[in-house]
Motif scaffolding. Structure first.
Motif, PDB file in Angstrom:
ATOM      1  N   UNK A 170      -8.564  14.550 -10.787  1.00  0.00           N
ATOM      2  CA  UNK A 170      -8.621  13.251 -10.126  1.00  0.00           C
ATOM      3  C   UNK A 170      -7.525  12.313 -10.645  1.00  0.00           C
ATOM      4  N   UNK A 171      -6.918  11.568  -9.730  1.00  0.00           N
ATOM      5  CA  UNK A 171      -5.845  10.645 -10.063  1.00  0.00           C
ATOM      6  C   UNK A 171      -6.444   9.313 -10.486  1.00  0.00           C
ATOM      7  N   UNK A 172      -5.966   8.808 -11.617  1.00  0.00           N
ATOM      8  CA  UNK A 172      -6.546   7.607 -12.214  1.00  0.00           C
ATOM      9  C   UNK A 172      -5.454   6.597 -12.535  1.00  0.00           C
ATOM     10  N   UNK A 173      -5.826   5.350 -12.469  1.00  0.00           N
ATOM     11  CA  UNK A 173      -4.980   4.259 -12.910  1.00  0.00           C
ATOM     12  C   UNK A 173      -5.781   3.538 -13.988  1.00  0.00           C
TER      13      UNK A 173
ATOM     14  N   UNK B 177       5.253   0.650  -6.104  1.00  0.00           N
ATOM     15  CA  UNK B 177       4.181   0.114  -5.252  1.00  0.00           C
ATOM     16  C   UNK B 177       2.909  -0.116  -6.077  1.00  0.00           C
ATOM     17  N   UNK B 178       2.596   0.803  -6.982  1.00  0.00           N
ATOM     18  CA  UNK B 178       1.407   0.640  -7.822  1.00  0.00           C
ATOM     19  C   UNK B 178       1.512  -0.633  -8.666  1.00  0.00           C
ATOM     20  N   UNK B 179       2.686  -0.877  -9.247  1.00  0.00           N
ATOM     21  CA  UNK B 179       2.880  -2.100 -10.044  1.00  0.00           C
ATOM     22  C   UNK B 179       2.720  -3.345  -9.172  1.00  0.00           C
TER      23      UNK B 179
ATOM     24  N   UNK C  29       0.840  -1.202   0.000  1.00  0.00           N
ATOM     25  CA  UNK C  29       0.000   0.000   0.000  1.00  0.00           C
ATOM     26  C   UNK C  29       0.873   1.249   0.000  1.00  0.00           C
ATOM     27  N   UNK C  30       0.320   2.315  -0.586  1.00  0.00           N
ATOM     28  CA  UNK C  30       1.077   3.548  -0.742  1.00  0.00           C
ATOM     29  C   UNK C  30       0.136   4.746  -0.695  1.00  0.00           C
ATOM     30  N   UNK C  31       0.605   5.878  -0.220  1.00  0.00           N
ATOM     31  CA  UNK C  31      -0.253   7.062  -0.228  1.00  0.00           C
ATOM     32  C   UNK C  31      -0.416   7.671  -1.626  1.00  0.00           C
TER      33      UNK C  31
ATOM     34  N   UNK D 133      -7.343  -1.729  -5.221  1.00  0.00           N
ATOM     35  CA  UNK D 133      -6.431  -0.650  -5.610  1.00  0.00           C
ATOM     36  C   UNK D 133      -6.872   0.686  -5.016  1.00  0.00           C
ATOM     37  N   UNK D 134      -8.162   0.984  -5.111  1.00  0.00           N
ATOM     38  CA  UNK D 134      -8.673   2.246  -4.566  1.00  0.00           C
ATOM     39  C   UNK D 134      -8.440   2.330  -3.055  1.00  0.00           C
ATOM     40  N   UNK D 135      -8.507   1.200  -2.388  1.00  0.00           N
ATOM     41  CA  UNK D 135      -8.310   1.181  -0.948  1.00  0.00           C
ATOM     42  C   UNK D 135      -6.860   1.257  -0.517  1.00  0.00           C
ATOM     43  N   UNK D 136      -5.964   0.718  -1.321  1.00  0.00           N
ATOM     44  CA  UNK D 136      -4.560   0.637  -0.904  1.00  0.00           C
ATOM     45  C   UNK D 136      -3.663   1.696  -1.531  1.00  0.00           C
TER      46      UNK D 136
END
Length: 166
Positions: A83-86, A57-59, A48-50, A112-115
């Motif tokens: 807004x930040x999107x993946x 971390x995202x990968x 998890x990452x801020x 993903x949205x939670x972490x």
């Protein structure tokens, strides 16, 4: 940048590259599918990452969340302005022989949205055509609590991972 920071950053990039580049022969959709609930929640908790801009971390989180076989998709991170999107993009309309529009990406997107603390939405596309989108607000409404709590309370994360397996 000092030598230790440079080595650490280089090691992180190598790890991230291996998460994306290493083919897992014989795997189905999820690299952690054989792992137990605790193992999956431990991996998600550890990664998890801020910030969605923390690409290493995202990968790792994407690899933990069941989007598809490695190298079956590409990732785009929108990190410049909210807004930040993946975005997860598949070059085909099927994954493991299943049409993309028949796959429920909600559990993976919710994780993903939670972490990822500042992630506002997760989008899945096929050849740049949107197939699925989930926002943090939508996920929170479905959960009955703020989705960001998954990245702040390990028990809630573990409970959600367990419910995803039911």
């Amino acid at each position: 940048m000092n030598r230790r920071a440079t080595r650490s950053r280089a090691a992180g990039l190598i790890i991230a590259a291996s998460l994306v580049a290493v083919p897992l022969t014989g795997c189905s959709v999820n690299a952690s599918a054989g792992a137990g609930v605790d193992a999956e929640s431990d991996a998600l908790w550890a990664h998890r990452t801020p910030y969605v801009g923390d690409s290493n971390k995202a990968l790792a989180l994407i690899a933990d969340t069941n989007f598809g076989p490695p190298r079956s998709y590409s990732i785009k991170l929108q990190t410049v302005n909210a807004p930040y999107d993946l975005t997860v993009t598949f070059p085909t309309t099927e994954v493991d022989g299943k049409p993309l529009d028949a796959i429920d990406f909600t559990p993976a997107a919710t994780k993903l949205l939670g972490t990822i603390g500042n992630l506002d939405s997760v989008t899945v596309t096929s050849n740049d055509t949107p197939v699925f989108t989930l926002t943090a607000k939508q996920a929170s409404k479905t959960l009955g609590f703020n989705v960001k709590q998954l990245g702040q309370d390990k028990r809630k994360l573990t409970d959600y991972v367990a419910s995803d397996r039911d």
